[in-house]
Design a protein around this motif. Structure first.
Motif, PDB file in Angstrom:
ATOM      1  N   ASN A  93      37.737 -42.265  -1.047  1.00  0.00           N
ATOM      2  CA  ASN A  93      37.031 -41.192  -1.757  1.00  0.00           C
ATOM      3  C   ASN A  93      37.816 -40.719  -2.973  1.00  0.00           C
ATOM      4  N   GLY A  94      38.822 -41.521  -3.352  1.00  0.00           N
ATOM      5  CA  GLY A  94      39.661 -41.161  -4.481  1.00  0.00           C
ATOM      6  C   GLY A  94      40.981 -40.564  -4.031  1.00  0.00           C
ATOM      7  N   ALA A  95      41.877 -40.370  -4.981  1.00  0.00           N
ATOM      8  CA  ALA A  95      43.206 -39.835  -4.690  1.00  0.00           C
ATOM      9  C   ALA A  95      43.379 -38.462  -5.317  1.00  0.00           C
ATOM     10  N   GLY A 210      34.046 -33.261  -2.278  1.00  0.00           N
ATOM     11  CA  GLY A 210      32.764 -33.946  -2.115  1.00  0.00           C
ATOM     12  C   GLY A 210      32.700 -34.860  -0.912  1.00  0.00           C
ATOM     13  N   TYR A 211      33.658 -34.700  -0.005  1.00  0.00           N
ATOM     14  CA  TYR A 211      33.709 -35.563   1.175  1.00  0.00           C
ATOM     15  C   TYR A 211      32.832 -34.945   2.259  1.00  0.00           C
ATOM     16  N   THR A 212      31.547 -35.224   2.184  1.00  0.00           N
ATOM     17  CA  THR A 212      30.573 -34.621   3.085  1.00  0.00           C
ATOM     18  C   THR A 212      30.655 -35.229   4.483  1.00  0.00           C
TER      19      THR A 212
END
Length: 253
Positions: A93-95, A210-212
């Motif tokens: 989900n990205g860093a 945004g990590y739903t």
């Protein structure tokens, strides 16, 4: 340590697992008092790592517990590509930089040691101790207890909620089966230690923006599917470890 190990390898494994759980639980309130996340946890983990490694090296147990090169070529393990994919899971989900530098350093130090300690305790000591009597039981018990052991995160002050803890347990059980398969079929615990340590360490840089819940569920399912698929492939394609390396308990120096 030596007397306990020689008397009963399984008891030795259980005692060290209990010590590890107690130390990590005791560390959480200390971290809060110190004011630096994972500070006490890092100290306890580093000390336990040094003690266990020194014991294994002094008594010539490096090969028994897989702290050596695998006897099986990397190509037979698909060059460990699935492990590399799993290791990067926390960055899908990205860093992001989520904590102050002091917190990050302590967290990374702790997680690197935890990868070593947990692999040695569950895939090393516990698996080898039970495998002397029953390989299948050793694989099942070492994997399931590793996963269920993560229940402690609900009660040790880590702040983890029930949903995340259940996901962690399911993934840990699946990973437990994969790692014990790698060790049993290849004779080396190093790929497991490295992957475990990287997964833990990169959690410091996971981007939670945004990590739903939906993304988390998909992420978890993908991780578990990769783990299960890789385990099945290795089980079908790799030879078993020679029995003498599993059952024979060497005399300590």
């Amino acid at each position: 340590m030596k007397k306990l190990y020689e008397k009963n390898e399984l008891t030795f494994a259980i005692v060290w697992i209990v010590i590890y759980c107690i130390l990590q639980s005791f560390a959480n309130p200390l971290n809060e008092k110190i004011g630096i996340k994972y500070s006490a946890s890092a100290v306890f983990s580093i000390l336990q790592t040094i003690i266990l490694f020194a014991f294994i090296r002094k008594n010539d147990l490096l090969k028994r517990y897989g702290l050596c090169k695998s006897s099986v070529p990397a190509r037979r393990f698909l060059y460990y590509v699935p492990l590399i994919i799993l290791a990067t899971g926390n960055l899908w989900n990205g860093a992001a930089v989520n904590h102050p530098l002091s917190d990050m350093v302590c967290h990374m130090a702790c997680m690197l040691c935890v990868g070593f300690i947990e692999e040695l305790l569950f895939r090393g000591f516990l698996f080898k101790a039970i495998a002397k009597d029953n390989i299948k039981s050793a694989i099942m018990i070492s994997s399931i207890t590793f996963g269920i052991g993560h229940l402690i995160n609900l009660f040790n002050g880590s702040g983890m909620d029930l949903v995340n803890n259940l996901y962690q347990i399911c993934l840990a059980i699946a990973v437990g089966f994969l790692f014990v398969t790698i060790f049993y079929r290849g004779g080396s615990l190093l790929p497991c230690i490295i992957t475990h340590s990287v997964i833990n360490t990169l959690s410091s840089f996971a981007n939670e923006s945004g990590y739903t819940a939906e993304k988390q569920m998909i992420h978890g399912l993908v991780m578990i599917l990769i783990t299960v698929a890789y385990t099945l492939i290795l089980t079908k394609t790799l030879p078993k470890m020679p029995e003498q390396t599993v059952f024979k308990l060497p005399k300590l120096k």
